[in-house]
Design a protein around this motif. Sequence first.
Motif, PDB file in Angstrom:
ATOM      1  N   GLN A 112      -5.549   1.127  -7.347  1.00  0.00           N
ATOM      2  CA  GLN A 112      -5.359   0.076  -6.630  1.00  0.00           C
ATOM      3  C   GLN A 112      -5.612   0.564  -5.201  1.00  0.00           C
ATOM      4  O   GLN A 112      -5.233   0.642  -3.743  1.00  0.00           O
ATOM      5  CB  GLN A 112      -4.119  -0.754  -6.315  1.00  0.00           C
ATOM      6  CG  GLN A 112      -3.993  -1.689  -7.585  1.00  0.00           C
ATOM      7  CD  GLN A 112      -2.543  -1.763  -8.259  1.00  0.00           C
ATOM      8  OE1 GLN A 112      -1.500  -2.772  -6.772  1.00  0.00           O
ATOM      9  NE2 GLN A 112      -1.826  -1.907  -9.051  1.00  0.00           N
ATOM     10  N   ILE A 113      -5.856   2.376  -5.070  1.00  0.00           N
ATOM     11  CA  ILE A 113      -6.143   2.961  -4.274  1.00  0.00           C
ATOM     12  C   ILE A 113      -6.863   3.174  -3.743  1.00  0.00           C
ATOM     13  O   ILE A 113      -8.070   3.175  -4.179  1.00  0.00           O
ATOM     14  CB  ILE A 113      -5.105   4.871  -4.539  1.00  0.00           C
ATOM     15  CG1 ILE A 113      -3.735   3.990  -4.525  1.00  0.00           C
ATOM     16  CG2 ILE A 113      -5.507   5.504  -3.275  1.00  0.00           C
ATOM     17  CD1 ILE A 113      -3.212   4.371  -3.647  1.00  0.00           C
ATOM     18  N   LYS A 142       1.226  -1.094   0.015  1.00  0.00           N
ATOM     19  CA  LYS A 142       0.223  -0.120  -0.127  1.00  0.00           C
ATOM     20  C   LYS A 142       0.862   1.041  -0.022  1.00  0.00           C
ATOM     21  O   LYS A 142       0.374   1.912  -0.839  1.00  0.00           O
ATOM     22  CB  LYS A 142      -0.579  -0.475   0.988  1.00  0.00           C
ATOM     23  CG  LYS A 142      -2.599  -0.520   1.320  1.00  0.00           C
ATOM     24  CD  LYS A 142      -3.322  -0.827   2.043  1.00  0.00           C
ATOM     25  CE  LYS A 142      -4.459  -1.370   1.993  1.00  0.00           C
ATOM     26  NZ  LYS A 142      -5.324  -1.725   3.094  1.00  0.00           N
ATOM     27  N   ASP A 195      -6.920   5.313   2.518  1.00  0.00           N
ATOM     28  CA  ASP A 195      -6.322   4.655   3.583  1.00  0.00           C
ATOM     29  C   ASP A 195      -5.029   5.334   4.148  1.00  0.00           C
ATOM     30  O   ASP A 195      -4.646   6.232   3.406  1.00  0.00           O
ATOM     31  CB  ASP A 195      -5.233   3.879   2.515  1.00  0.00           C
ATOM     32  CG  ASP A 195      -4.523   2.781   2.791  1.00  0.00           C
ATOM     33  OD1 ASP A 195      -3.288   3.093   2.879  1.00  0.00           O
ATOM     34  OD2 ASP A 195      -4.342   1.922   3.408  1.00  0.00           O
ATOM     35  N   TRP A 235      -2.155   5.496   4.523  1.00  0.00           N
ATOM     36  CA  TRP A 235      -0.810   5.207   3.494  1.00  0.00           C
ATOM     37  C   TRP A 235      -1.203   6.008   2.706  1.00  0.00           C
ATOM     38  O   TRP A 235      -0.065   7.270   2.515  1.00  0.00           O
ATOM     39  CB  TRP A 235      -0.097   3.737   3.236  1.00  0.00           C
ATOM     40  CG  TRP A 235       0.104   2.995   4.252  1.00  0.00           C
ATOM     41  CD1 TRP A 235       0.101   1.634   4.230  1.00  0.00           C
ATOM     42  CD2 TRP A 235       1.641   3.253   4.554  1.00  0.00           C
ATOM     43  NE1 TRP A 235       0.938   0.914   5.287  1.00  0.00           N
ATOM     44  CE2 TRP A 235       1.740   1.551   6.011  1.00  0.00           C
ATOM     45  CE3 TRP A 235       2.756   4.331   5.460  1.00  0.00           C
ATOM     46  CZ2 TRP A 235       2.361   2.004   6.232  1.00  0.00           C
ATOM     47  CZ3 TRP A 235       3.287   4.232   6.124  1.00  0.00           C
ATOM     48  CH2 TRP A 235       3.570   2.686   6.456  1.00  0.00           C
TER      49      TRP A 235
END
Length: 130
Positions: A101-102, A49, A106, A108
Amino acid sequence: KEFLSHERRHRTVFQEELQRRNYPRCRSYWLCGIGGLALGLVTGICGRKAIVATTVAVESVVLKHLAHQLDVLGNIDLHAVAAITSIVEEEQHHHDHSAVQIDVRDPWFRVLTPMVTAWTEAVIWMGMRS
């Protein structure tokens, strides 16, 4: 491996353009390399991530910078425009492949994006000073 091969090609393209003009590397070349290595190590340790969030942040800045360079160079330097254009599609692919993919919620992504963006912009700014 694919992204790495692209980045190596990008480095070669820019190196050839600098040599053709008899220009030295930019002043931030080593800072970029060392910073990239450190960032890669840290995000690698932190996991997938973190790597994806960092890739999106870096590529967002790089794409903006390349677009600006294309605007500035326009018809002034067709060799430079061709070199930059040959790189943009791959950089966009790196960004888009990672961006899907984000999850913007999140941690991160929320922590790394502003830091990586600022660092990348600073390195580019230093490199543009002659």
